[in-house]
Write a protein that holds these residues in place. Structure first.
Motif, short mmCIF file in Angstrom:
data_model
loop_
_atom_site.label_atom_id
_atom_site.label_comp_id
_atom_site.label_asym_id
_atom_site.label_seq_id
_atom_site.Cartn_x
_atom_site.Cartn_y
_atom_site.Cartn_z
N PRO A 262 73.20 -25.22 13.76
CA PRO A 262 72.70 -23.83 13.75
C PRO A 262 71.55 -23.65 12.76
O PRO A 262 71.46 -24.34 11.74
N LEU A 263 70.67 -22.73 13.12
CA LEU A 263 69.60 -22.32 12.22
C LEU A 263 69.74 -20.88 11.76
O LEU A 263 68.88 -20.37 11.04
N GLY A 264 70.78 -20.25 12.17
CA GLY A 264 71.00 -18.85 11.82
C GLY A 264 72.11 -18.28 12.67
O GLY A 264 72.95 -19.01 13.21
N THR A 265 72.09 -16.97 12.81
CA THR A 265 73.10 -16.27 13.61
C THR A 265 72.45 -15.80 14.91
O THR A 265 71.23 -15.84 15.08
N GLY A 266 73.28 -15.36 15.83
CA GLY A 266 72.77 -14.84 17.09
C GLY A 266 72.22 -15.95 17.96
O GLY A 266 72.89 -16.94 18.26
N ARG A 267 70.97 -15.78 18.38
CA ARG A 267 70.37 -16.74 19.29
C ARG A 267 70.10 -18.09 18.64
O ARG A 267 69.99 -19.10 19.33
N LEU A 268 69.99 -18.13 17.32
CA LEU A 268 69.73 -19.38 16.62
C LEU A 268 70.99 -20.13 16.22
O LEU A 268 70.93 -21.09 15.46
N SER A 269 72.12 -19.72 16.75
CA SER A 269 73.37 -20.38 16.38
C SER A 269 73.55 -21.73 17.07
O SER A 269 74.41 -22.52 16.66
N ALA A 270 72.79 -22.01 18.13
CA ALA A 270 72.86 -23.31 18.83
C ALA A 270 71.45 -23.84 18.95
O ALA A 270 70.61 -23.27 19.65
N PHE A 271 71.20 -24.94 18.28
CA PHE A 271 69.86 -25.49 18.25
C PHE A 271 69.97 -27.01 18.25
O PHE A 271 70.56 -27.60 17.35
N GLY A 272 69.39 -27.65 19.26
CA GLY A 272 69.42 -29.10 19.34
C GLY A 272 70.27 -29.60 20.49
O GLY A 272 70.81 -28.82 21.28
N PRO A 273 70.42 -30.91 20.62
CA PRO A 273 71.22 -31.48 21.73
C PRO A 273 72.71 -31.22 21.55
O PRO A 273 73.22 -31.12 20.43
N VAL A 274 73.40 -31.10 22.66
CA VAL A 274 74.86 -30.94 22.68
C VAL A 274 75.48 -32.33 22.66
O VAL A 274 75.18 -33.17 23.54
N TRP A 275 76.34 -32.58 21.70
CA TRP A 275 76.79 -33.96 21.46
C TRP A 275 77.56 -34.55 22.63
O TRP A 275 77.34 -35.71 23.01
N TRP A 276 78.46 -33.77 23.24
CA TRP A 276 79.29 -34.36 24.30
C TRP A 276 78.48 -34.57 25.58
O TRP A 276 78.75 -35.51 26.35
N GLN A 277 77.49 -33.75 25.81
CA GLN A 277 76.64 -33.94 26.98
C GLN A 277 75.76 -35.19 26.83
O GLN A 277 75.61 -35.98 27.77
N ALA A 278 75.20 -35.37 25.65
CA ALA A 278 74.38 -36.56 25.42
C ALA A 278 75.22 -37.84 25.50
O ALA A 278 74.79 -38.84 26.09
N GLY A 279 76.43 -37.82 24.94
CA GLY A 279 77.29 -39.00 25.02
C GLY A 279 77.71 -39.32 26.43
O GLY A 279 77.71 -40.48 26.85
N ALA A 280 78.09 -38.30 27.21
CA ALA A 280 78.50 -38.54 28.59
C ALA A 280 77.34 -39.06 29.43
O ALA A 280 77.52 -39.95 30.28
N ALA A 281 76.15 -38.53 29.21
CA ALA A 281 74.99 -39.02 29.97
C ALA A 281 74.67 -40.47 29.63
O ALA A 281 74.32 -41.27 30.52
N ALA A 282 74.80 -40.86 28.37
CA ALA A 282 74.56 -42.26 27.99
C ALA A 282 75.57 -43.19 28.64
O ALA A 282 75.23 -44.30 29.08
N VAL A 283 76.83 -42.76 28.74
CA VAL A 283 77.85 -43.58 29.41
C VAL A 283 77.53 -43.73 30.90
O VAL A 283 77.64 -44.83 31.48
N LEU A 284 77.10 -42.65 31.55
CA LEU A 284 76.78 -42.71 32.97
C LEU A 284 75.58 -43.62 33.23
O LEU A 284 75.57 -44.39 34.20
#
Length: 514
Positions: free
Chosen positions: A353-375
């Motif tokens: 996070p970089l803040g609250t509200g809209r900035l609470s999610a910033f960057g890659p999602v860990w489980w999505q990146a890991g699952a894509a690498a496995v596939l």
């Protein structure tokens, strides 16, 4: 009589080694904290308009040191007055404390030049070094609570011990010459996973650098707008350098397919940028793709995980040349799982996070990146591994030709049958090569001419037959020796009384047909 029981963490009862390792861990923490404090104080001194005194600069240094370990910070001096989290850790900044812990744990198991220095066991080294380091870290967490960037206690209790213990364990593993699991499949999978992860990060760095060069004008305008004085620009430049590994991870996640979040409701993937991105002004963020659907330039980022999967599968295939196909496939799947786990950890560390509200999610999602690498590793790496294995098991063409042309040895004592026809061709069986016999048909006919029965008496069996009317020949020398001269030296001919030759049939010569 009292029996002394040795603690399992100490070899030979050398408890002083544990105390030394604990002190070393505390010193490593102090070195990392001191290095950051020097940088922050230097920036504070060079700033023409400092916001706080030296105490505030020390609080900022303590907060940055905790942020480098994955601990989220809380900004209290916001415009809205509400606390805002700050959770994106510069990965290059995190390399300093991780390297210090790694080196301390590795040197703890060093026996010294004379080999007599007491050493703790591997488990004792990890526990002692991590314990001494975490004691200093706990004091820094308490100190940061009174500053402008206090630490989040939940992430401090979760990530701080995990990072320190992992770095200490890696140092002990290095001191033990990096042993791998005893099973060859597990060791090959770990090596291939490490190579695939490095390839994926290298490709992500290329993607990020190319995008930054493409948007160089926007990045320069953002850099100049953040700070006008040279001291501020140096600080921004150092922050950009510390975030370069994060940009490489973001580029890798972009190529994998899931992309990264730019605030809640905004997602950047090779297919395009969806949603309204909440992007603060920063030079590295100027390299983000524009809104709208992606083009072939954005789709080219998919080559990064493809190349990583091919390299990973090729490594597995080379190691599995002598294995069964099932073992090679399982090893490729294990390598894909290891690469996926590494990608998930790096994605979690590179975002936040970089803040609250809209900035609470910033960057890659860990489980999505890991699952894509496995596939990617399973879909592209496993076929490559099986193909490389099959290619390595094939026999070379030269070897096939050599085996096909090799003569079959004849059994001992087998008779030799020779058939001579009118055109001079010779066929031999059981122990001779037809191509060699056909090389000198005139010599064979000359040898056989002396075996034919003559009207005046019985035929004389000779090793070399002399053609009637031919001039006597001199003894051959070594210079003009015929390599086929000994071809018929092993033939033994006998004539049975009143019958054909033993082991030989001679066909009468017939005139050559036109």
């Amino acid at each position: 009589m009292t029996q002394v029981t040795e603690h399992p963490l100490v070899q030979g009862g050398r408890s002083a080694a544990l105390a030394t390792a604990c002190v070393r861990g505390g010193v490593a923490a102090g070195l990392g904290l001191g290095a950051l404090a020097v940088l922050v104080i230097a920036a504070w001194i060079s700033s023409p308009y400092p916001d706080s005194g030296p105490v505030g600069a020390l609080h900022v240094a303590a907060g940055l040191w905790l942020l480098a370990h994955g601990v989220d910070l809380v900004r209290t001096d916001t415009l809205s007055g509400l606390p805002a989290p700050l959770g994106i850790a510069p990965l290059l900044l995190a390399a300093l404390p991780v390297w210090l812990v790694h080196r301390t744990a590795r040197d703890t198991l060093d026996p010294g030049d004379d080999g007599t220095r007491p050493r703790p066991s591997p488990g004792g080294a990890v526990t002692a070094v991590a314990g001494g380091y975490l004691l200093v870290a706990a004091a820094v967490v308490v100190y940061s609570e009174s500053g402008p960037l206090p630490a989040d206690l939940v992430t401090a209790g979760l990530w701080l011990p995990a990072v320190v213990t992992g770095a200490a364990g890696a140092g002990v593993w290095t001191a033990l010459d990096r042993p791998l699991p005893g099973q060859r499949q597990a060791a090959a999978a770990l090596r291939a996973a490490g190579l695939g992860t490095l390839t994926l990060l290298g490709g992500g760095a290329v993607v990020a650098a190319g995008s930054l060069a493409w948007h160089a004008g926007r990045a320069q305008a953002s850099f100049e707008g953040l700070a006008g004085e040279w001291s501020g620009r140096v600080t921004v430049l150092l922050l950009v350098l510390a975030l370069l590994p994060n940009a490489a991870v973001w580029g890798a996640a972009y190529g994998l397919g899931p992309g990264f979040a730019l605030g809640t409701g905004a997602l950047a993937t090779p297919l395009g940028l969806v949603g309204d991105a909440a992007v603060p002004p920063f030079p590295l963020l100027a390299a983000l793709p524009a809104e709208g659907r992606g083009t072939w330039v954005h789709w080219a980022a998919v080559a990064v995980p493809l190349v990583a999967a091919v390299v990973q599968g090729h490594r597995v295939g080379r190691a599995a040349r002598t294995w069964a196909a099932r073992e090679a496939a399982l090893t490729a799947l294990g390598a894909a799982g290891g690469c996926g786990a590494a990608a998930a950890v790096l994605a979690a560390a590179a975002g936040g996070p970089l803040g609250t509200g809209r900035l609470s999610a910033f960057g890659p999602v860990w489980w999505q990146a890991g699952a894509a690498a496995v596939l990617w590793g399973a879909g592209a790496g496993m076929p490559v591994a099986l193909g490389v294995r099959a290619w390595g098991r094939r026999a070379p063409r030269s070897e096939k030709l050599r085996l096909r042309a090799a003569p079959v040895p004849a059994p001992a004592g087998a008779p030799v049958a020779v058939s001579a026809v009118a055109d001079g061709s010779v066929a031999a069986a059981s122990g001779s090569t037809p191509s060699r016999l056909m090389a000198a048909p005139s010599r064979l006919m000359a040898a056989l001419s002396g075996l034919l029965p003559s009207p005046s008496g019985p035929a004389e069996v000779r090793r070399e037959a002399v053609v009637p009317g031919a001039a006597p020949t001199a003894e051959p020398t070594a210079a003009d020796a015929d390599p086929e001269a000994d071809l018929y030296s092993d033939f033994r001919f006998e004539q049975l009384p009143g019958g054909p030759l033993f082991g030989m049939e001679i066909e009468p010569l017939r005139p050559e047909e036109p």
